[in-house]
Design a protein around this motif. Structure first.
Motif, PDB file in Angstrom:
ATOM      1  N   LYS A   1       5.883  -5.675 -15.152  1.00  0.00           N
ATOM      2  CA  LYS A   1       6.588  -4.866 -16.151  1.00  0.00           C
ATOM      3  C   LYS A   1       8.023  -4.571 -15.730  1.00  0.00           C
ATOM      4  N   GLY A   2       8.429  -5.141 -14.567  1.00  0.00           N
ATOM      5  CA  GLY A   2       9.806  -4.992 -14.131  1.00  0.00           C
ATOM      6  C   GLY A   2      10.083  -3.786 -13.266  1.00  0.00           C
ATOM      7  N   ASP A   3       9.049  -3.102 -12.758  1.00  0.00           N
ATOM      8  CA  ASP A   3       9.266  -1.924 -11.923  1.00  0.00           C
ATOM      9  C   ASP A   3      10.032  -2.312 -10.656  1.00  0.00           C
ATOM     10  N   ARG A   4      11.133  -1.619 -10.387  1.00  0.00           N
ATOM     11  CA  ARG A   4      12.008  -1.997  -9.274  1.00  0.00           C
ATOM     12  C   ARG A   4      11.337  -1.767  -7.920  1.00  0.00           C
ATOM     13  N   ASP A   5      10.633  -0.631  -7.768  1.00  0.00           N
ATOM     14  CA  ASP A   5       9.959  -0.363  -6.499  1.00  0.00           C
ATOM     15  C   ASP A   5       8.897  -1.434  -6.216  1.00  0.00           C
ATOM     16  N   ALA A   6       8.158  -1.826  -7.222  1.00  0.00           N
ATOM     17  CA  ALA A   6       7.119  -2.844  -7.057  1.00  0.00           C
ATOM     18  C   ALA A   6       7.737  -4.187  -6.693  1.00  0.00           C
ATOM     19  N   LEU A   7       8.811  -4.555  -7.371  1.00  0.00           N
ATOM     20  CA  LEU A   7       9.473  -5.827  -7.077  1.00  0.00           C
ATOM     21  C   LEU A   7      10.031  -5.840  -5.656  1.00  0.00           C
ATOM     22  N   ALA A   8      10.578  -4.708  -5.218  1.00  0.00           N
ATOM     23  CA  ALA A   8      11.107  -4.627  -3.850  1.00  0.00           C
ATOM     24  C   ALA A   8       9.977  -4.727  -2.832  1.00  0.00           C
ATOM     25  N   ALA A   9       8.833  -4.112  -3.113  1.00  0.00           N
ATOM     26  CA  ALA A   9       7.694  -4.174  -2.200  1.00  0.00           C
ATOM     27  C   ALA A   9       7.183  -5.610  -2.071  1.00  0.00           C
ATOM     28  N   ILE A  10       7.155  -6.332  -3.176  1.00  0.00           N
ATOM     29  CA  ILE A  10       6.692  -7.726  -3.147  1.00  0.00           C
ATOM     30  C   ILE A  10       7.695  -8.593  -2.399  1.00  0.00           C
ATOM     31  N   ASP A  11       8.975  -8.339  -2.578  1.00  0.00           N
ATOM     32  CA  ASP A  11       9.989  -9.090  -1.825  1.00  0.00           C
ATOM     33  C   ASP A  11       9.812  -8.873  -0.321  1.00  0.00           C
TER      34      ASP A  11
ATOM     35  N   GLU B   1       0.816  -1.213   0.000  1.00  0.00           N
ATOM     36  CA  GLU B   1       0.000   0.000   0.000  1.00  0.00           C
ATOM     37  C   GLU B   1       0.851   1.265   0.000  1.00  0.00           C
ATOM     38  N   GLN B   2       2.085   1.164   0.518  1.00  0.00           N
ATOM     39  CA  GLN B   2       2.952   2.338   0.591  1.00  0.00           C
ATOM     40  C   GLN B   2       3.993   2.380  -0.528  1.00  0.00           C
ATOM     41  N   CYS B   3       3.907   1.458  -1.438  1.00  0.00           N
ATOM     42  CA  CYS B   3       4.838   1.438  -2.574  1.00  0.00           C
ATOM     43  C   CYS B   3       4.626   2.687  -3.430  1.00  0.00           C
ATOM     44  N   ALA B   4       5.692   3.159  -4.041  1.00  0.00           N
ATOM     45  CA  ALA B   4       5.624   4.393  -4.822  1.00  0.00           C
ATOM     46  C   ALA B   4       4.587   4.325  -5.936  1.00  0.00           C
ATOM     47  N   VAL B   5       4.447   3.156  -6.564  1.00  0.00           N
ATOM     48  CA  VAL B   5       3.518   3.060  -7.703  1.00  0.00           C
ATOM     49  C   VAL B   5       2.062   3.094  -7.253  1.00  0.00           C
ATOM     50  N   ALA B   6       1.808   2.946  -5.937  1.00  0.00           N
ATOM     51  CA  ALA B   6       0.429   2.925  -5.428  1.00  0.00           C
ATOM     52  C   ALA B   6       0.056   4.183  -4.657  1.00  0.00           C
TER      53      ALA B   6
ATOM     54  N   ALA C   1      -4.327  -0.912  -4.066  1.00  0.00           N
ATOM     55  CA  ALA C   1      -2.869  -0.787  -4.130  1.00  0.00           C
ATOM     56  C   ALA C   1      -2.189  -2.064  -4.608  1.00  0.00           C
ATOM     57  N   ALA C   2      -2.587  -3.193  -4.048  1.00  0.00           N
ATOM     58  CA  ALA C   2      -1.903  -4.444  -4.363  1.00  0.00           C
ATOM     59  C   ALA C   2      -1.954  -4.749  -5.859  1.00  0.00           C
ATOM     60  N   ALA C   3      -3.117  -4.576  -6.467  1.00  0.00           N
ATOM     61  CA  ALA C   3      -3.246  -4.876  -7.901  1.00  0.00           C
ATOM     62  C   ALA C   3      -2.299  -4.011  -8.729  1.00  0.00           C
ATOM     63  N   LEU C   4      -2.162  -2.723  -8.347  1.00  0.00           N
ATOM     64  CA  LEU C   4      -1.249  -1.832  -9.082  1.00  0.00           C
ATOM     65  C   LEU C   4       0.204  -2.265  -8.914  1.00  0.00           C
TER      66      LEU C   4
END
Length: 388
Positions: free
Chosen positions: A282-292, A259-264, A272-275
């Motif tokens: 698509k390889g977004d680094r912030d999103a991948l880090a949030a999922i990790d 929910e606090q990821c930059a893309v959301a 938020a999660a779906a975004l």
């Protein structure tokens, strides 16, 4: 040795039970010869059993397919349509009812939207309306339901009372059994929703036939459940799988990574999660880090259950399971350092119907114990008795 009438009656009951079990487990209708082979009974004995079960309404003869030549052997099937059960999913955002036959096949359903702030009275009313819609769609009166099971958020004790819940205000202590008995005279059972979703996976989903399973409900409201030796584990007080109550697991706060990821930023929390998952694809680094980070927190509580049960399989269910394509690999990596033997992980295929299908399975289990156990009576109920 003399054989008493009671012994003969018991023998006939056991023969009937083995025949019903064989017909239910068979992928297609069986001839008398095939049924005799599967049960170990003689051709004469199996004929008597089939005649008796047919007269009771538990099995039916299957007509030959059109165009069949000659006199084909008679084939018989278990009459799953002899009775009906009703499953309920009383969730945070929806109330769903489904009517199934005795094999768990859905005949009709009803769904009413609710939210976290829906009052107790309105949530109970939504439950009644969802049930009414399912009964109407199936063309059945409430009296035709043989057993009912409901899945609810929160910890459910052995009496069916909701002992503790955080996701829905004022829901703890609600007498679901009593409310449902105002509509139905059949047996009513209540269980935690994650536990019922786990049961559905073990019977109808990706864990079918697996004996030891850890089920993870992943979403804005995390939860978990255990299947041990093929049986849903309720526990002494119903609190099995509630590892998320320990702050050390960080399950209560892990959704914040998404929910606090930059893309959301700037979107409603429930979107938020779906975004984030879409951006990760698509390889977004912030999103991948949030999922990790989310997977690392999820792995802590999961590892505690994996190390305790040593399951063959972990099933990922709940809303976020739809994003298993980007969540599974991070979860596997996060689990590996904590586990002696990292288990296989699969995503659910039952979608939002998991809880309601699990509820139907629980109701069917109750009927199986009533009718198809050695202590039961192999006779459809005329007037089902009330039980909790």
């Amino acid at each position: 040795m003399q054989v008493s009438g009671g012994d003969l009656q018991r023998l006939r009951q056991l023969n009937s039970l083995s025949s019903i079990r064989a017909l239910r487990e068979a992928p297609q209708p069986l001839t008398l010869t095939e049924l005799a082979t599967r049960t170990g009974l003689s051709r004469g004995s199996i004929g008597d059993v089939v005649t008796d079960l047919q007269s009771r309404g538990w099995i039916a003869e299957v007509r030959p397919a059109p165009g069949t030549m000659g006199r084909p052997a008679r084939r018989y099937r278990f009459r799953a349509d002899a009775g009906h059960v009703l499953g309920l999913d009383i969730g945070v955002h929806k109330v769903m009812a489904a009517i199934t036959d005795l094999d768990g096949r859905v005949m009709a359903s009803g769904r009413i939207a609710v939210d976290r702030n829906t009052s107790v009275a309105d949530r109970l009313d939504a439950m009644t309306r969802a049930i009414g819609a399912a009964l109407l769609a199936a063309g059945l009166p409430a009296s035709d339901i043989w057993a009912l099971a409901a899945g609810s958020v929160g910890v459910v004790d052995r009496s069916g009372r909701i002992a503790r819940v955080e996701a829905v205000p004022d829901w703890a202590g609600v007498d679901l059994v009593g409310h449902l008995h105002e509509i139905f005279s059949c047996p009513v059972l209540v269980e935690n929703d994650s536990k019922l979703a786990a049961l559905a996976e073990q019977r109808l989903g990706v864990a079918a036939g697996v004996r030891d399973v850890v089920y993870l409900h992943v979403g804005r409201r995390p939860g978990a459940a255990l299947i041990i030796n093929g049986v849903l584990h309720h526990g002494f007080s119903g609190a099995t799988g509630e590892v998320g109550l320990m702050d050390i697991t960080r399950w209560r706060t892990m959704r914040g990574h998404l929910e606090q990821c930059a893309v959301a930023r700037g979107v409603p929390e429930e979107e938020a999660a779906a975004l984030v998952f879409a951006a990760a694809r698509k390889g977004d680094r912030d999103a991948l880090a949030a999922i990790d980070a989310y997977a690392a927190d999820l792995a802590l509580g999961t590892a505690a259950m994996v190390l305790t049960l040593d399951p063959e399989l972990v099933v990922l269910g709940g809303g976020l399971s739809r994003s298993g394509d980007v969540l599974l690999d991070p979860l596997r990596r996060a689990l590996e350092p904590h586990c002696l033997r990292p288990p296989e992980i699969r995503t659910s295929t039952l979608g939002e119907e998991g809880v309601v299908l699990g509820a139907a399975c629980l109701a069917i289990d109750h009927l199986d114990q009533q009718f198809f156990s050695p202590e039961g009576e192999i006779a459809p109920p005329v007037a089902p008795q009330r039980t909790h």
